[in-house]
Scaffold this motif. Sequence first.
Motif, PDB file in Angstrom:
ATOM      1  N   ASN A  19       0.940  -1.190   0.042  1.00 35.47           N
ATOM      2  CA  ASN A  19      -0.080   0.157   0.000  1.00 35.47           C
ATOM      3  C   ASN A  19       0.932   1.271  -0.016  1.00 35.47           C
ATOM      4  O   ASN A  19       1.708   1.043   0.774  1.00 35.47           O
ATOM      5  CB  ASN A  19      -0.900  -0.052   1.383  1.00 35.47           C
ATOM      6  N   SER A  57      -9.838  -4.567  -5.313  1.00 36.78           N
ATOM      7  CA  SER A  57     -10.632  -4.956  -4.012  1.00 36.78           C
ATOM      8  C   SER A  57     -11.118  -4.128  -3.071  1.00 36.78           C
ATOM      9  O   SER A  57     -12.230  -3.971  -2.798  1.00 36.78           O
ATOM     10  CB  SER A  57      -9.916  -6.084  -3.533  1.00 36.78           C
ATOM     11  N   ARG A  76     -14.807   0.118  -0.911  1.00 39.30           N
ATOM     12  CA  ARG A  76     -15.255   1.588  -0.648  1.00 39.30           C
ATOM     13  C   ARG A  76     -16.504   2.044  -1.153  1.00 39.30           C
ATOM     14  O   ARG A  76     -17.160   2.596  -0.679  1.00 39.30           O
ATOM     15  CB  ARG A  76     -14.013   2.361  -1.050  1.00 39.30           C
ATOM     16  N   ASP A  80      -7.132  -4.319   9.176  1.00 40.29           N
ATOM     17  CA  ASP A  80      -7.339  -5.791   9.065  1.00 40.29           C
ATOM     18  C   ASP A  80      -8.113  -6.270   7.808  1.00 40.29           C
ATOM     19  O   ASP A  80      -8.380  -5.351   7.140  1.00 40.29           O
ATOM     20  CB  ASP A  80      -8.615  -6.438  10.044  1.00 40.29           C
ATOM     21  N   VAL A 138     -10.645  -7.937   5.252  1.00 38.07           N
ATOM     22  CA  VAL A 138     -11.872  -8.491   5.333  1.00 38.07           C
ATOM     23  C   VAL A 138     -11.752 -10.001   5.022  1.00 38.07           C
ATOM     24  O   VAL A 138     -11.062 -10.608   4.337  1.00 38.07           O
ATOM     25  CB  VAL A 138     -12.788  -7.821   4.171  1.00 38.07           C
ATOM     26  N   GLY A 140      -4.580  -5.567  -5.398  1.00 36.99           N
ATOM     27  CA  GLY A 140      -5.183  -5.649  -4.089  1.00 36.99           C
ATOM     28  C   GLY A 140      -5.642  -7.053  -3.786  1.00 36.99           C
ATOM     29  O   GLY A 140      -6.164  -7.487  -2.742  1.00 36.99           O
ATOM     30  N   ARG A 146      -4.338 -11.407  -1.447  1.00 30.51           N
ATOM     31  CA  ARG A 146      -3.705 -10.754  -0.315  1.00 30.51           C
ATOM     32  C   ARG A 146      -3.145 -11.624   0.715  1.00 30.51           C
ATOM     33  O   ARG A 146      -2.538 -11.263   1.866  1.00 30.51           O
ATOM     34  CB  ARG A 146      -4.689  -9.733   0.400  1.00 30.51           C
ATOM     35  N   GLN A 148      -6.093 -16.813  -0.359  1.00 33.27           N
ATOM     36  CA  GLN A 148      -6.634 -16.136  -1.721  1.00 33.27           C
ATOM     37  C   GLN A 148      -5.986 -16.531  -2.869  1.00 33.27           C
ATOM     38  O   GLN A 148      -6.483 -16.842  -4.023  1.00 33.27           O
ATOM     39  CB  GLN A 148      -6.534 -14.824  -1.469  1.00 33.27           C
ATOM     40  N   ARG A 186      -8.545   9.019   3.141  1.00 27.09           N
ATOM     41  CA  ARG A 186      -9.022   7.652   3.718  1.00 27.09           C
ATOM     42  C   ARG A 186      -8.726   7.726   5.018  1.00 27.09           C
ATOM     43  O   ARG A 186      -7.867   7.848   5.600  1.00 27.09           O
ATOM     44  CB  ARG A 186      -8.437   6.383   2.783  1.00 27.09           C
TER      45      ARG A 186
END
Length: 224
Positions: free
Chosen positions: A9, A31, A36, A57, A59, A85, A88, A92, A162
């Motif tokens: 990030n 993602s 958002r 954290d 999701v 994204g 992660r 996944q 954000r």
Amino acid sequence: MNILFFGPNGSGKGTQGTILKDKYNIAHIESGGIFRENIKGGTELGKKAKEFIDKGDLVPDEITIPMVLDRLQQDDCKNGWLLDGFPRNKVQAEKLHASLEEAGMKLSYVIELILDRQIAKNRIMGRRLCENNNNHPNNIFIDAIKPNGDKCRVCDGALSARDDDQDETAIDKRHSIYYDTDTGTLASAYYFRDLAEKDASVKYFTLAGEKDLKSVTEELISNL
Ligand code: AMP
């Protein structure tokens, strides 16, 4: 052209992703952006995701994985897609790999944008979001994408930060997940790097993220 794009990030991965989306007319799937939008729209998914996002954290996989895999089935992905994204974590990555095999989709490129953790943190804190378009890059600490006063440099829309970008604890948590080479995001990047080593149709390459935006874009495009 189907691309997985990894980077911590704050590395500029979203900005580069937008450039590729426009250049190659592929879907840019973020993602975090999907979450958002759901938070903005007040959906059930958004409400569930917000409590995790605000703390930095992940999701939970049972929400995120089906959401992204469904997104890949939409019409605008037919010409190709870039995933930003996701994946992660290792779970996944494995689920994505299985799902691509099942759908007969092939990966073309796996890109790893490398950036030092402290530099990434400073960049995150300077990032601003445009009210009109998530893909308008603005960062008060990066000259090439500095906002126009307090307005978006692309469209003059109002900017905001954000919540999770101004919270150092949340940033540290997000980076600990990213730089984790056992089960975190780098583990999932290396999972695909290992697959690419065995499959000549998939190309894995790294980019030095501390260079300026334009140089990173040039190097990126020269690899495609
Ligand atoms: P990003 O915009 O990529 O920084 O994502 C913002 C937040 O959304 C993350 O800190 C996570 O809470 C959540 N998120 C985004 N992508 C994922 C993912 N692949 N798995 C779990 N949570 C995610």
